[in-house]
Design a protein around this motif. Structure first.
Motif, PDB file in Angstrom:
ATOM      1  N   ASP A 127      32.021  -2.452 -68.201  1.00 23.57           N
ATOM      2  CA  ASP A 127      31.377  -1.545 -69.155  1.00 23.57           C
ATOM      3  C   ASP A 127      31.967  -1.719 -70.547  1.00 23.57           C
ATOM      4  O   ASP A 127      33.198  -1.773 -70.717  1.00 23.57           O
ATOM      5  CB  ASP A 127      31.537  -0.090 -68.705  1.00 23.57           C
ATOM      6  N   ASP A 128      31.087  -1.828 -71.527  1.00 22.25           N
ATOM      7  CA  ASP A 128      31.452  -1.960 -72.940  1.00 22.25           C
ATOM      8  C   ASP A 128      32.210  -3.261 -73.244  1.00 22.25           C
ATOM      9  O   ASP A 128      32.896  -3.369 -74.252  1.00 22.25           O
ATOM     10  CB  ASP A 128      32.289  -0.762 -73.412  1.00 22.25           C
ATOM     11  N   ARG A 129      32.055  -4.256 -72.377  1.00 20.96           N
ATOM     12  CA  ARG A 129      32.666  -5.566 -72.615  1.00 20.96           C
ATOM     13  C   ARG A 129      31.587  -6.622 -72.816  1.00 20.96           C
ATOM     14  O   ARG A 129      30.441  -6.447 -72.409  1.00 20.96           O
ATOM     15  CB  ARG A 129      33.564  -5.962 -71.443  1.00 20.96           C
ATOM     16  N   ARG A 144      20.005  -4.128 -65.163  1.00 21.15           N
ATOM     17  CA  ARG A 144      20.771  -3.403 -64.153  1.00 21.15           C
ATOM     18  C   ARG A 144      22.079  -2.841 -64.679  1.00 21.15           C
ATOM     19  O   ARG A 144      22.563  -1.822 -64.174  1.00 21.15           O
ATOM     20  CB  ARG A 144      21.043  -4.322 -62.965  1.00 21.15           C
ATOM     21  N   PHE A 145      22.649  -3.509 -65.681  1.00 23.13           N
ATOM     22  CA  PHE A 145      23.954  -3.068 -66.202  1.00 23.13           C
ATOM     23  C   PHE A 145      23.863  -2.917 -67.719  1.00 23.13           C
ATOM     24  O   PHE A 145      24.455  -3.707 -68.477  1.00 23.13           O
ATOM     25  CB  PHE A 145      25.036  -4.081 -65.814  1.00 23.13           C
ATOM     26  N   PRO A 146      23.139  -1.911 -68.190  1.00 17.48           N
ATOM     27  CA  PRO A 146      22.909  -1.780 -69.638  1.00 17.48           C
ATOM     28  C   PRO A 146      24.169  -1.493 -70.442  1.00 17.48           C
ATOM     29  O   PRO A 146      24.169  -1.705 -71.658  1.00 17.48           O
ATOM     30  CB  PRO A 146      21.922  -0.610 -69.726  1.00 17.48           C
ATOM     31  N   ARG A 147      25.236  -1.071 -69.805  1.00 12.63           N
ATOM     32  CA  ARG A 147      26.473  -0.775 -70.546  1.00 12.63           C
ATOM     33  C   ARG A 147      27.315  -2.028 -70.779  1.00 12.63           C
ATOM     34  O   ARG A 147      28.333  -1.972 -71.459  1.00 12.63           O
ATOM     35  CB  ARG A 147      27.302   0.270 -69.794  1.00 12.63           C
ATOM     36  N   VAL A 148      26.885  -3.150 -70.205  1.00 11.51           N
ATOM     37  CA  VAL A 148      27.611  -4.416 -70.395  1.00 11.51           C
ATOM     38  C   VAL A 148      26.884  -5.236 -71.460  1.00 11.51           C
ATOM     39  O   VAL A 148      25.659  -5.356 -71.441  1.00 11.51           O
ATOM     40  CB  VAL A 148      27.684  -5.218 -69.080  1.00 11.51           C
ATOM     41  N   ASP A 149      27.614  -5.798 -72.374  1.00 10.18           N
ATOM     42  CA  ASP A 149      27.043  -6.654 -73.416  1.00 10.18           C
ATOM     43  C   ASP A 149      26.973  -8.083 -72.874  1.00 10.18           C
ATOM     44  O   ASP A 149      27.930  -8.839 -72.977  1.00 10.18           O
ATOM     45  CB  ASP A 149      27.910  -6.591 -74.676  1.00 10.18           C
ATOM     46  N   ALA A 150      25.840  -8.432 -72.282  1.00 11.77           N
ATOM     47  CA  ALA A 150      25.660  -9.757 -71.685  1.00 11.77           C
ATOM     48  C   ALA A 150      24.977 -10.674 -72.690  1.00 11.77           C
ATOM     49  O   ALA A 150      23.868 -10.388 -73.147  1.00 11.77           O
ATOM     50  CB  ALA A 150      24.837  -9.653 -70.407  1.00 11.77           C
TER      51      ALA A 150
END
Length: 322
Positions: A127-129, A144-150
C-alpha cells in the motif's frame, strides 16, 4: 536487493518459487550474480530457493526446480523475491500471507518478480508504494489493488522493496544491484559476459522498444490501458492529450496503421484474453472489466480478434491445466 548493503557478506538473497513461476525471470536474476562471483574471484552473492513445502516446483515452462527450504524452515535473509507468473492467485492463501507479513516484520526486504507482487499486495505490504510487474497484468492489478502505485517500468528498487517486470528485466535489476554494491566496472564486465545491451534504468518502459518513440502516441496508449473497464471516447482521449481528435486519428494512422478506436479495442480484447486464460473470473465479469456492456457484443468482438469465443478459450485453458 535492498538499497543499502546488508550487515553480512556475502549478500544472501531468498527466492520464493510459487507454482508456475517464470523460469526465464528467475534465471535472469541469478545468472548476473553467478557471473559477478566468478569475475570478482570471491562469493559476493548467495541465494536460497524456497517452496511452500520444500519440494521441487514446476515452472510455467514445465521444468522442475528443486528447493532448499520449506516456508517453515527458511532462515532469515536480508532480501527475498517472490517469483510467480501465471495464476499467482492460486498460490495465495492465509499461510502464505502470514508468512510474508512475518518476514516483513522481521526486517526482510521483500520484492516481486513478474507477477510476484500479487502475493505481496494481498498481504497488504505494498500500500502506497511504487511497484512494477509484467505489463499484461497491470490493468487487473491496478483494479484490484488501487492503493498500490503500479507502473510500467522495467524494475523498481526503493528502501521498502523491489520489483521487476519479469523476463530480461530481471537481468537489469541484478546488474543494478551489482553496480550499487561493487561498482560500474564489475557491472559492465558482467553485462558483457551476458551479451546484454546497456543496462536499462528503472524509468525505462517495458515495451518502449516495441512501439514508435512518439511521446503523444505513448501517452495515448498509456491512457487507453489505464481506462480499459470504462473506455474513454476518442474526443475525451484527444482532450486529455490536448490535441484535436483529427490529429489523434492521424497520429495512430501514421505510426500504427490503425485508428485509435481499433487500437483501443485491440488492447481491451487482449486484456480479456489474458484474464480468460489466467484468472477464474466469469466470462461476463471479464466482459465488464474490459468495457463491454453485454456478453453478446463481447463474444462477437472477441471472436473477430482471436478466432474463437471466450467460452471456448476458457475451456481450452482449463483443459491445459488438467
Amino acid at each position: 536487493m535492498r538499497l543499502q548493503p546488508p550487515d553480512t557478506a556475502p549478500e544472501r538473497i531468498g527466492f520464493l518459487l510459487l507454482p508456475r513461476f517464470a523460469m526465464v525471470a528467475f534465471f535472469s536474476a541469478i545468472e548476473p550474480l553467478r557471473i559477478a562471483n566468478r569475475i570478482g574471484g570471491q562469493t559476493l552473492f548467495e541465494w536460497d530457493l524456497i517452496s511452500r513445502d520444500g519440494k521441487p516446483v514446476v515452472a510455467s515452462n514445465g521444468m522442475t526446480l528443486a528447493a532448499g527450504y520449506a516456508l517453515h524452515e527458511m532462515p532469515h535473509v536480508p532480501s527475498l523475491a517472490v517469483c510467480a507468473s501465471f495464476e499467482p492467485d492460486s498460490s495465495i492463501d492465509g499461510e502464505l500471507v502470514g508468512w510474508l507479513q512475518a518476514r516483513a516484520a522481521d526486517g526482510c526486504v521483500l520484492g516481486g518478480m513478474d507477477t510476484g507482487c500479487y502475493a505481496l499486495a494481498a498481504a497488504g505490504l505494498l500500500d502506497d508504494r511504487t511497484v512494477t510487474l509484467h505489463w499484461e497484468c497491470l490493468p487487473d492489478f491496478r483494479a484490484r489493488f488501487p492503493r498500490v502505485d503500479a507502473v510500467e517500468s522495467v524494475y523498481e528498487v526503493t528502501a521498502e522493496g523491489f520489483s521487476c517486470a519479469g523476463g530480461s528485466a530481471a537481468i537489469d535489476m541484478s546488474l543494478d544491484l551489482i553496480r550499487r554494491r561493487h561498482g560500474d566496472d564489475l557491472a559492465a564486465q558482467v553485462r558483457d559476459q551476458l551479451i546484454h545491451d546497456e543496462g536499462r534504468r528503472p524509468s525505462s518502459r517495458q515495451r518502449e522498444r516495441l512501439l514508435p518513440q512518439e511521446p503523444l502516441l505513448l501517452h495515448a496508449i498509456a491512457l487507453m490501458e489505464a481506462n480499459l473497464e470504462s473506455p474513454l471516447g476518442i474526443r475525451e482521449l484527444a482532450d486529455e492529450l490536448g490535441i484535436s481528435w483529427r490529429r489523434l486519428e492521424r497520429l495512430f494512422a501514421r505510426h500504427l496503421q490503425l485508428s485509435p478506436q481499433q487500437a483501443y479495442l485491440a488492447r481491451r480484447l487482449d486484456h480479456a484474453h489474458r484474464l480468460l486464460r489466467e484468472t477464474p473470473h466469469g466470462v461476463m465479469e471479464i466482459a465488464l472489466a474490459c468495457g463491454f456492456a453485454s456478453a453478446s457484443s463481447f463474444t462477437r468482438a472477441f471472436r473477430r480478434r482471436h478466432g474463437l469465443t471466450p467460452s471456448r478459450l476458457r475451456r481450452q485453458a482449463l483443459s491445459n491445466r488438467a
